[in-house]
Scaffold this active site. Structure first.
Site, PDB file in Angstrom:
ATOM      1  N   ASP A   1       0.859  -1.195   0.000  1.00  0.00           N
ATOM      2  CA  ASP A   1       0.000   0.000   0.000  1.00  0.00           C
ATOM      3  C   ASP A   1       0.890   1.239   0.000  1.00  0.00           C
ATOM      4  O   ASP A   1       2.070   1.167   0.360  1.00  0.00           O
ATOM      5  CB  ASP A   1      -0.913   0.032   1.233  1.00  0.00           C
ATOM      6  CG  ASP A   1      -1.960   1.140   1.128  1.00  0.00           C
ATOM      7  OD1 ASP A   1      -2.868   1.022   0.281  1.00  0.00           O
ATOM      8  OD2 ASP A   1      -1.868   2.139   1.852  1.00  0.00           O
ATOM      9  N   SER A   2       0.307   2.351  -0.403  1.00  0.00           N
ATOM     10  CA  SER A   2       1.075   3.595  -0.427  1.00  0.00           C
ATOM     11  C   SER A   2       1.406   4.068   0.992  1.00  0.00           C
ATOM     12  O   SER A   2       2.266   4.919   1.167  1.00  0.00           O
ATOM     13  CB  SER A   2       0.275   4.677  -1.145  1.00  0.00           C
ATOM     14  OG  SER A   2      -0.941   4.883  -0.469  1.00  0.00           O
TER      15      SER A   2
ATOM     16  N   CYS B   1      -3.635  -1.299  -2.358  1.00  0.00           N
ATOM     17  CA  CYS B   1      -3.947   0.102  -2.666  1.00  0.00           C
ATOM     18  C   CYS B   1      -4.847   0.178  -3.910  1.00  0.00           C
ATOM     19  O   CYS B   1      -4.476  -0.306  -4.987  1.00  0.00           O
ATOM     20  CB  CYS B   1      -2.631   0.821  -2.909  1.00  0.00           C
ATOM     21  SG  CYS B   1      -2.780   2.532  -3.360  1.00  0.00           S
TER      22      CYS B   1
ATOM     23  N   GLU C   1      -3.296   9.907   7.252  1.00  0.00           N
ATOM     24  CA  GLU C   1      -1.845   9.723   7.385  1.00  0.00           C
ATOM     25  C   GLU C   1      -1.283  10.641   8.474  1.00  0.00           C
ATOM     26  O   GLU C   1      -0.297  10.322   9.118  1.00  0.00           O
ATOM     27  CB  GLU C   1      -1.142   9.987   6.049  1.00  0.00           C
ATOM     28  CG  GLU C   1      -1.398   8.915   4.990  1.00  0.00           C
ATOM     29  CD  GLU C   1      -0.589   7.616   5.191  1.00  0.00           C
ATOM     30  OE1 GLU C   1       0.568   7.692   5.611  1.00  0.00           O
ATOM     31  OE2 GLU C   1      -1.143   6.537   4.910  1.00  0.00           O
TER      32      GLU C   1
ATOM     33  N   CYS D   1     -10.962   3.008  -1.109  1.00  0.00           N
ATOM     34  CA  CYS D   1      -9.589   3.364  -0.734  1.00  0.00           C
ATOM     35  C   CYS D   1      -9.331   2.673   0.589  1.00  0.00           C
ATOM     36  O   CYS D   1     -10.181   2.703   1.497  1.00  0.00           O
ATOM     37  CB  CYS D   1      -9.447   4.874  -0.587  1.00  0.00           C
ATOM     38  SG  CYS D   1      -7.863   5.369   0.133  1.00  0.00           S
TER      39      CYS D   1
ATOM     40  N   HIS E   1      -7.657   3.383   3.047  1.00  0.00           N
ATOM     41  CA  HIS E   1      -7.627   4.233   4.240  1.00  0.00           C
ATOM     42  C   HIS E   1      -9.033   4.490   4.809  1.00  0.00           C
ATOM     43  O   HIS E   1      -9.173   4.788   5.990  1.00  0.00           O
ATOM     44  CB  HIS E   1      -7.023   5.602   3.904  1.00  0.00           C
ATOM     45  CG  HIS E   1      -5.540   5.592   3.697  1.00  0.00           C
ATOM     46  ND1 HIS E   1      -4.940   4.919   2.661  1.00  0.00           N
ATOM     47  CD2 HIS E   1      -4.538   6.202   4.387  1.00  0.00           C
ATOM     48  CE1 HIS E   1      -3.629   5.119   2.728  1.00  0.00           C
ATOM     49  NE2 HIS E   1      -3.358   5.889   3.760  1.00  0.00           N
TER      50      HIS E   1
END
Ligand code: DGL
Length: 284
Positions: free
Chosen positions: A14-15, A77, A168, A202, A204
């Protein structure tokens, strides 16, 4: 690079931290395997970057996971799945890796399994909302995949550029985050009043689940990917026993990050509610 084929692992990319929401569900469902998680925290977010950049970054991370002995890599991701998966799967370099190392190397994404689950065997025409990064939205991947399975499905997308940075930065639980959650949810719902399900497209976004739920009518189903990807992987491994046999069954997980490992460990420990000790990796 050669690896002992009996010690192969599953890589999850994942990013940033978001893929941990997928990894935790995969490990719940398939605890027996060895995993390596790679978060490209130094270069997150991917969602606002161009196709070329996302492709180059994702390839670097996938190669690193191959180097770590991962036979199978999941692009957890959505942005990477939308923008880089197909090109990686078709890339000649992947064939080179296969001949040099093993011929089983596979890279899988998260969009197709999510869409299969969302559409299922629907009797009535679904009105699907998609909340995702600007990159995923621009790629039209969800619209294309949904319409391949069900051409009459109505798909409406909304890009949410502020959500990943909020998460993040660890600011997603504060009251101020409500403004941006409400803003994107309202924008999506105002485009199609008949939306009956929303894909959190997504990795997140499950961390914003409670806030998204708060601003979404109870009749609208929220679709979270973790369990979907986990059961799709379980099914994939059942169908590919030649690959499954080579996976080491030690139940371990290593965490790699391209940023400070201490910060990753601290945040991942919060995400997963279990102690995480991450290692720094420099990508070539
Ligand atoms: N977690 C990624 C996804 O699922 C995107 C986050 C980012 O923008 O880097 O799309």
């Amino acid at each position: 690079m050669f690896h002992n084929i009996l010690f192969m692992k599953i890589g999850v990319f994942d990013s940033g931290y978001g893929g941990l929401t997928i990894l935790s569900k995969i490990r719940e469902r398939l605890p027996q395997y060895d995993y390596v998680y790679l978060g490209d925290n130094a270069r997150t977010p991917y969602g606002t970057r161009s196709f070329e950049v996302i492709y180059a970054y994702t390839w670097q991370c996938v190669r690193r996971l191959f180097d770590e002995g991962c036979e199978l890599v999941i692009l957890a991701c959505n942005t990477a799945s939308a923008k880089a998966l197909r090109s990686i799967q078709q890339c000649e370099l992947l064939d080179v890796w296969k001949t040099e190392g093993s011929d089983r190397k596979r890279v899988l994404g998260v969009i197709r399994p999510t869409v299969e689950m969302v559409i299922g065997d629907q009797a009535k025409t679904p009105h699907v909302g998609v909340l995702a990064t600007p990159g995923t939205v621009a790629s039209q991947s969800y619209v294309i995949e949904i319409n391949k399975l069900m051409p009459q499905a109505v798909v409406t997308q909304q890009a949410c550029p502020m959500w990943v940075p909020l998460i993040e930065a660890g600011e997603h639980t504060v009251e101020g985050a409500d403004f941006f959650v409400k803003k994107y949810v309202n924008e999506l719902l105002s485009k199609d009043r008949q939306i009956d399900r929303i894909i959190l497209g997504c990795t997140h976004y499950p961390l914003l689940y409670d806030k998204i739920r708060q601003f979404t009518p109870p009749s609208v189903k929220l679709i979270v990917q973790g369990d979907i990807v986990a059961s799709s992987l379980a099914d994939y491994l059942k169908r590919h026993s030649e690959l499954e046999r080579c996976l080491n069954k030690g139940g371990t997980c290593r965490y790699l990050t391209t940023e400070h490992p201490e910060k990753f460990s601290e945040s991942a420990t919060l995400f997963l509610s279990e102690p995480v000790s991450a290692e720094y990796v420099a990508l070539k």
